[in-house]
Write a protein that holds these residues in place. Sequence first.
Motif, PDB file in Angstrom:
ATOM      1  N   VAL A 173       0.829  -1.201   0.000  1.00 47.08           N
ATOM      2  CA  VAL A 173       0.000   0.000   0.000  1.00 47.08           C
ATOM      3  C   VAL A 173       0.864   1.253   0.000  1.00 47.08           C
ATOM      4  O   VAL A 173       0.539   2.250  -0.651  1.00 47.08           O
ATOM      5  N   GLU A 174       1.989   1.222   0.694  1.00 44.69           N
ATOM      6  CA  GLU A 174       2.872   2.385   0.764  1.00 44.69           C
ATOM      7  C   GLU A 174       3.496   2.703  -0.592  1.00 44.69           C
ATOM      8  O   GLU A 174       3.846   3.865  -0.861  1.00 44.69           O
ATOM      9  N   LEU A 175       3.635   1.722  -1.454  1.00 48.79           N
ATOM     10  CA  LEU A 175       4.237   1.951  -2.768  1.00 48.79           C
ATOM     11  C   LEU A 175       3.295   2.640  -3.740  1.00 48.79           C
ATOM     12  O   LEU A 175       3.708   3.037  -4.830  1.00 48.79           O
ATOM     13  N   THR A 176       2.014   2.772  -3.378  1.00 46.46           N
ATOM     14  CA  THR A 176       1.057   3.436  -4.247  1.00 46.46           C
ATOM     15  C   THR A 176       1.296   4.931  -4.230  1.00 46.46           C
ATOM     16  O   THR A 176       1.308   5.548  -3.163  1.00 46.46           O
ATOM     17  N   PRO A 177       1.502   5.587  -5.367  1.00 41.28           N
ATOM     18  CA  PRO A 177       1.715   7.045  -5.383  1.00 41.28           C
ATOM     19  C   PRO A 177       0.505   7.784  -4.841  1.00 41.28           C
ATOM     20  O   PRO A 177      -0.645   7.416  -5.090  1.00 41.28           O
ATOM     21  N   ARG A 178       0.768   8.826  -4.065  1.00 40.10           N
ATOM     22  CA  ARG A 178      -0.309   9.587  -3.456  1.00 40.10           C
ATOM     23  C   ARG A 178      -0.922  10.615  -4.426  1.00 40.10           C
ATOM     24  O   ARG A 178      -2.087  10.957  -4.326  1.00 40.10           O
ATOM     25  N   ASP A 179      -0.108  11.129  -5.383  1.00 44.82           N
ATOM     26  CA  ASP A 179      -0.615  12.187  -6.246  1.00 44.82           C
ATOM     27  C   ASP A 179      -1.429  11.677  -7.420  1.00 44.82           C
ATOM     28  O   ASP A 179      -2.168  12.420  -8.055  1.00 44.82           O
ATOM     29  N   GLY A 180      -1.311  10.411  -7.747  1.00 45.55           N
ATOM     30  CA  GLY A 180      -2.045   9.851  -8.870  1.00 45.55           C
ATOM     31  C   GLY A 180      -1.468  10.180 -10.218  1.00 45.55           C
ATOM     32  O   GLY A 180      -2.017   9.787 -11.242  1.00 45.55           O
TER      33      GLY A 180
END
Length: 530
Positions: A173-180
Motif C-alpha cells: 500500500v505504501e508503494l502506491t503514489p499519493r498524487d495519482g
Amino acid sequence: MFEMNLRDTLLQNLTTLPGTREFHIHALVSAPRKHSALYPFAKPKCRAYLQDILILLSEQTTPDSPRILVTAIEAGLYHIPSSSTAILYISKVDSTGQCTAPSPTATLVRALLLHYANPTTRPVPADHLWIHLFARAQTQYLFPNSADFSGKHPLGDVQLCGWWKRVFTDVAVELTPRDGKSALPVVRLFYVLPGFGQTEAEYALKPVNAAHPVTQNYQWTYGHPYSQTEIPLPCPGSDASADSPRNLGLFIPSFDDDPKSRFMDEIAYTTGPEGIKSPPRKRARTGSSVSRGGSYSVTSEGNEGKNDSHIETDDRPLGELGKVSVDEFWERMSFRQECVAGAVTAFFALGIASLIGSAEHSSVSPLAPQAGQVSSKLNKRIITSLMTGVEFSTRERAIRATEVIESTIRRLCEGIAAVPAPEIHAPRPRKPPSPSDDKATNENDSGPTLLAPPRTPPPRMANGKRVVPDVSPNPFPEPEPSLETYELFIYGSVCISNPILKNKAALKENKDSSASPVTVLTVRRLKRKD
C-alpha cells in the motif's frame, strides 16, 4: 545517486513510534560478491551477486539507563544484472522482549522492505524486485536464550503468519503514489500455507485481514508467483520458449535454511522410483579419447575415441527437474517435514516491476564496493559473536551482551582488532636440524601455538588438468573498515518523544463507559395453576 542510505531510512521511520526513548542502530551491509548457488540447477548458469545485511537495534529508556538490544534482522540481497532483477530474502527476525511498548520490530521491518522496494532508494540498479520470506514460528532465532526471559512473548504460528501478511500489505500500500500522476508500479502479493486450501488459509488469517483491509490493486494471490507474466522472474532462462527443455531449477531460488532448497536438492538427485542417487560420475578419459591438440570428448556408449575440437556438455536438467512442474512442486511441498510438523508455516512473495526502466545502468562493475559497505568476513564475525558469545536470558545478561556486541562492531571498524599478527605456517615435516639452524628452530618452537592464517588452496587437478572453479575470484579488494564508515553509514541514534497511544483495552473501556446506560429487563415467570 540515492537520497538516503539504509541507516538513515531506518532512523527516520523509528521517529514515528510513540513514547519517549532513544534508539541506537547498527546497519551492516557487506560488499557484493559472486554467488553461484542462487539457481544451482539452472542451465546456463545464472550469474548473481550477494550482499549480507545485518541490522541490530538497541533501546535506551532514559539518558542514564543502559542500552539493551531489542531487535535483530538478518537478510540477503541478490542482484541479477542479466535480468535487471534483485531478490531480498529475509532470513531471520528476532526480538529480546526487553523493549518498551510498542515494539519497534514491525516498524523496522517495514522500513527495511520499503528501502529496497522503492526505486528511489533501492541501492542496486535493478528495475524489478522480489521479496521472499518463509515464516516459521520459533521461540528464538538470533538472540540466544532470549526465550528464557519472562518478558518475551513470541507469536504463535498463525499469529506470525498473520503478522507477516500485514507487514507485506503495508509495504504494498505504501508503494502506491499519493498524487495519482506517477506511473503506478506493478505490485503483486503471493502467499501459500502448505497443507491449507485457499478457503482454509483465508479463514485462518481472517482476523488480520479484517483489521487491515487491502485495496483492490493489492489483493493477495493464494499460490506461487512462478506462473504469472506481469513481473519478470529473476533467472533469465525462466522466460524461455515452450520449445526449450523444461527445468524447475530456473524458477525456484535456493536460500540458506529454506525448505525449498532442500526439496530441490532431492528432486535434482532423484533418478527414478528406486530413490535418491548421487550424480553420475564422469567417464574417465582414456588414451584413445585424446586428440593431438589435447581436447577430448566423451559421447554415448561405443563412440569413445572420436576426436572433437570441444568438450560436449549436457544441458539436460538433473534428476526429475525436467519432469516436475512448478504446480506439482508446491503441491508436494505440503508433505514436507518442515510443513507438516504440527505448526502452520507460510511462504510469502512480493513482486515489484517498474513500468519504465528506472534503474540507472552504468559501466561500473556490480562487484565494485560502495561507500559504507563492509567485508563479508566482518559481518560473519559479528553474527558469530552474537550467536555464540553472549546470551539474553535476563536483563543483566542482555545489558552485558549489548555492550559486548556494540563495542565489537566499533572496534572492528576502528581496526583495533585487526592488529597484524606474525605469519605462522602450518606444521610440516622438517629435516633434522643442523647446528646452524639451532637458533632458528628454537625461535620457532618458542612462539605461541596458533592456527595457520587462511591461505588460498592449491588448484584442483583432474587427469593432469586444472579444474576451473565455478566462481572466479573477486577483482576488487575487500573494503577496509574505518571510523568514518562507522559514523556515517553504520551507527546512528535518534531520540523520540511522541504521545503515548492508549492500548485497545483502554480504548474499549472508555468507549463502553461513554455509551448510554442500558436497562436490563427481568422476565417474570408465571405461576403454573394446579
